[in-house]
Write a protein that holds these residues in place. Structure first.
Motif, PDB file in Angstrom:
ATOM      1  N   SER A  77       0.838  -1.209   0.000  1.00  0.00           N
ATOM      2  CA  SER A  77       0.000   0.000   0.000  1.00  0.00           C
ATOM      3  C   SER A  77       0.869   1.253   0.000  1.00  0.00           C
ATOM      4  O   SER A  77       2.105   1.176   0.027  1.00  0.00           O
ATOM      5  CB  SER A  77      -0.894   0.008   1.247  1.00  0.00           C
ATOM      6  N   VAL A  83       3.565   1.049  -3.845  1.00  0.00           N
ATOM      7  CA  VAL A  83       2.175   0.697  -4.137  1.00  0.00           C
ATOM      8  C   VAL A  83       2.138  -0.398  -5.204  1.00  0.00           C
ATOM      9  O   VAL A  83       2.644  -0.212  -6.323  1.00  0.00           O
ATOM     10  CB  VAL A  83       1.375   1.922  -4.610  1.00  0.00           C
ATOM     11  N   ARG A 126      -6.162  -6.199   1.093  1.00  0.00           N
ATOM     12  CA  ARG A 126      -4.740  -6.501   0.895  1.00  0.00           C
ATOM     13  C   ARG A 126      -4.342  -7.565   1.914  1.00  0.00           C
ATOM     14  O   ARG A 126      -4.423  -7.335   3.109  1.00  0.00           O
ATOM     15  CB  ARG A 126      -3.860  -5.261   1.078  1.00  0.00           C
TER      16      ARG A 126
END
Length: 307
Positions: A77, A83, A126
């Motif tokens: 993240s 990312v 995630r």
């Protein structure tokens, strides 16, 4: 053939979340050689710090300095290493493998997933995607048909799997709601949530899960009205929140009467299983850590084969 450590490990696998990092080295068969939990959650890292701490702390802790590595969770993240853009649902292991990003030689980060959510907003995850698809990878027969998987936690995930692919999912902030209400509201309490009778009373009070904001006040009124002792409030609140979740969220996925696969922490899964049993719903619990390892290993192998 990649590098092999003296102890037989061939890959370093990590589930790197917001508060903690769980890491394992695995041999060719997927057996765990070493494991470690480190207080290196991404919320505790300074910007740009993940790469250095991975090399100086994580690798040495597992004697994995030369091994390839595969990472999932919040490390992908904007709080983490870099990312890894979300992959779109529906998604199978092959879709995640093709979207992994290499952040250092031999070090890959698995993307999270995004789907069309409720109320017009997207939903995201995630880390849980690797665990869910790892559960599928543990047995070939799971790759067919429809499955409803619940991953309890701070942000519980309810996942509909169809023909080996994550079709869509819904997030419920049940764990976070419990934490906030228990520490920052008129329901705050330092008592443990370990009263089975109060938990069951909360499950019953949840009914169909509707009008939750109104039902929450019963956690206060039952004490203020002299019906219950204040120390029972955390257990009642836990039952009310979990009960509302299991009563209302599966219908958002049009899951019908599918049995619920509980995947995650054993103690928390036990609470959910009790809540489901009390509603007459079928469930089965599986080891979340084993599923995460299976998913990480499967994605590592796919990545190596794609080279």
């Amino acid at each position: 053939m990649g590098p092999v450590a003296k102890n037989g490990a061939v890959v370093l696998a990590c589930d790197w979340g917001t508060t903690n990092l769980r890491a394992w080295t695995l041999d060719r068969s997927g057996a765990v050689v070493r494991s470690k939990e480190l207080p290196l959650g991404v919320s505790k890292l300074a910007p740009g710090e993940a790469a250095r701490r991975f090399e100086t702390e994580v690798r040495p802790a597992l004697d994995a300095q030369a091994l390839p590595a595969v990472l999932c969770g919040m490390i992908g993240s904007n709080l983490g290493w870099t990312v890894a853009p979300y992959a779109e649902c529906p998604a199978a292991l092959s879709d995640l493998s093709g979207a992994m990003i290499e952040v250092a030689p031999g070090v890959r980060i698995i993307p999270g997933l995004r789907c069309a959510g409720i109320a017009g907003a997207p939903d995201v995850m995630r880390g849980e995607e690797t665990q869910v698809l790892g559960w599928l990878a543990q047995r070939p027969d799971r790759a067919t048909g429809r499955h409803l998987i619940c991953h309890p936690g701070t942000h519980a995930k309810w996942v509909l799997v169809e023909e080996g692919r994550i079709a869509r999912f819904v997030t419920a902030m049940t764990g976070e709601l419990f934490a906030v209400l228990s520490t920052h509201s008129l329901l705050r309490s330092e008592a443990p949530a370990d009263d089975p009778q109060a938990f069951d009373a909360g499950l019953d009070a949840a009914q169909d899960g509707g009008a939750l904001a109104a039902r929450l006040f019963t956690a206060r009124s039952r004490v203020a009205g002299g019906q219950a002792a204040a120390e029972t409030t955390p257990s009642y609140l836990s039952g009310l929140l979990i009960g509302a979740e299991v009563a209302s969220v599966p219908s958002l996925l049009d899951a019908g009467d599918l049995p619920v696969i509980l995947l995650g922490d054993a103690a928390l899964c036990a609470r959910y299983r009790h809540a489901l049993d009390r509603r007459g719903l079928t469930s089965e619990t599986f080891d979340g850590e084993a599923a995460a390892i299976a998913g990480l290993l499967a994605l590592h192998r796919m990545g190596e084969n794609a080279r």
